[in-house]
Design a protein around this motif. Structure first.
Motif, PDB file in Angstrom:
ATOM      1  N   GLN A   2     -11.853  -3.575   5.349  1.00  0.00           N
ATOM      2  CA  GLN A   2     -13.003  -4.068   4.606  1.00  0.00           C
ATOM      3  C   GLN A   2     -13.938  -4.885   5.492  1.00  0.00           C
ATOM      4  O   GLN A   2     -15.167  -4.776   5.384  1.00  0.00           O
ATOM      5  N   GLN A  83     -19.555  -5.895  -2.034  1.00  0.00           N
ATOM      6  CA  GLN A  83     -19.041  -5.062  -3.121  1.00  0.00           C
ATOM      7  C   GLN A  83     -18.968  -3.596  -2.702  1.00  0.00           C
ATOM      8  O   GLN A  83     -18.004  -2.892  -3.021  1.00  0.00           O
ATOM      9  N   LYS A  86     -15.861  -2.835  -0.652  1.00  0.00           N
ATOM     10  CA  LYS A  86     -14.652  -2.689  -1.458  1.00  0.00           C
ATOM     11  C   LYS A  86     -14.559  -1.281  -2.050  1.00  0.00           C
ATOM     12  O   LYS A  86     -13.510  -0.639  -2.037  1.00  0.00           O
ATOM     13  N   GLN A  87     -15.679  -0.809  -2.571  1.00  0.00           N
ATOM     14  CA  GLN A  87     -15.719   0.534  -3.160  1.00  0.00           C
ATOM     15  C   GLN A  87     -15.459   1.599  -2.097  1.00  0.00           C
ATOM     16  O   GLN A  87     -14.719   2.562  -2.326  1.00  0.00           O
ATOM     17  N   GLN A  89     -13.817   1.257   0.732  1.00  0.00           N
ATOM     18  CA  GLN A  89     -12.424   1.216   1.170  1.00  0.00           C
ATOM     19  C   GLN A  89     -11.524   1.983   0.213  1.00  0.00           C
ATOM     20  O   GLN A  89     -10.659   2.757   0.639  1.00  0.00           O
ATOM     21  N   ALA A  90     -11.747   1.797  -1.077  1.00  0.00           N
ATOM     22  CA  ALA A  90     -10.937   2.494  -2.081  1.00  0.00           C
ATOM     23  C   ALA A  90     -11.139   4.003  -2.000  1.00  0.00           C
ATOM     24  O   ALA A  90     -10.178   4.785  -2.059  1.00  0.00           O
ATOM     25  N   GLU A  91     -12.379   4.436  -1.837  1.00  0.00           N
ATOM     26  CA  GLU A  91     -12.679   5.869  -1.780  1.00  0.00           C
ATOM     27  C   GLU A  91     -12.163   6.505  -0.493  1.00  0.00           C
ATOM     28  O   GLU A  91     -11.693   7.644  -0.489  1.00  0.00           O
ATOM     29  N   LYS A  93      -9.549   5.476   1.239  1.00  0.00           N
ATOM     30  CA  LYS A  93      -8.093   5.560   1.133  1.00  0.00           C
ATOM     31  C   LYS A  93      -7.677   6.694   0.203  1.00  0.00           C
ATOM     32  O   LYS A  93      -6.680   7.370   0.434  1.00  0.00           O
ATOM     33  N   ALA A  94      -8.468   6.908  -0.838  1.00  0.00           N
ATOM     34  CA  ALA A  94      -8.161   7.999  -1.775  1.00  0.00           C
ATOM     35  C   ALA A  94      -8.326   9.352  -1.109  1.00  0.00           C
ATOM     36  O   ALA A  94      -7.656  10.328  -1.480  1.00  0.00           O
TER      37      ALA A  94
END
Length: 209
Positions: A2, A83, A86-87, A89-91, A93-94
């Protein structure tokens, strides 16, 4: 990850602002730039079945970094960098999974980009996996390219006064040499890189003037 994402988003905002102060309001077609870069990327990877072609992996990675520049620009339009990071990083990793067919995955990525006019982060993560390019390598390559782009703009790239070759070598070669001696994990890595590049450039141009 991040922290690195926030750093890259900030750097992209800086270079975009340097080119156009009001870049967010311009609605530039970043997705189109990604589409064109993807075609160039495929040329370096190879797609012709009627001749022998070996992937030019270093060039492939350079093109992925160029795509990342445009992707970050799209992501910055989604909100504040903290923000958005964060979004992202999640995408990312997915989207991490085993390596697959690079050509087919590139086509899927490009189709998703054109259909949504947004950055397909999960698809991009798959492309990184396909060429075994770790996120740390993406970060190192991106920061280097970003710093070089900013450095060129600051030193007369627009008006043609910038000298790209120093001491018989291109500026990107000097950049790579300087970067090899720095800690990419440092919070001020990009500032260190820019400062060292600027110092070397001034010494070179002063010696030849």
């Amino acid at each position: 990850m991040q922290t690195q994402l926030q750093t890259m988003l900030a750097l992209q905002d800086q270079i975009n602002t340097l080119v156009n102060d009001d870049w967010r309001a311009q609605n530039f077609p970043w997705y189109r730039a990604i589409w064109v870069e993807s075609a160039e990327l495929l040329e370096h990877y190879g797609w012709k079945w009627w001749k022998k072609q070996q992937p030019e992996l270093d060039q492939v990675k350079l093109e992925l970094v160029d795509i990342w520049h445009f992707g970050l620009s799209l992501e910055l339009q989604r909100g504040v960098p903290e923000q958005v990071a964060k979004q992202m990083q999640a995408e990312l990793k997915a989207g991490q999974c085993a390596a697959g067919d690079f050509r087919e995955n590139l086509e899927k990525f490009t189709l998703n980009t054109l259909a949504s006019k947004q950055f397909d982060l999960a698809g991009f993560a798959q492309l990184l996996a396909d060429v075994e390019m770790a996120f740390d390598e993406l970060y190192r390559r991106y920061v280097g390219k970003n710093v070089l782009n900013r450095f060129r703009q600051d030193n007369g790239y627009k008006d043609g006064s910038y000298v790209k070759n120093w001491q018989g070598r291109e500026d990107n070669e000097h950049l790579a040499e300087i970067a090899a001696d720095l800690d990419t994990g440092a919070d001020d890595y990009s500032e260190q890189l820019y400062s060292a590049l600027q110092s070397r450039y001034r010494e070179t141009t002063a010696a030849t003037s």
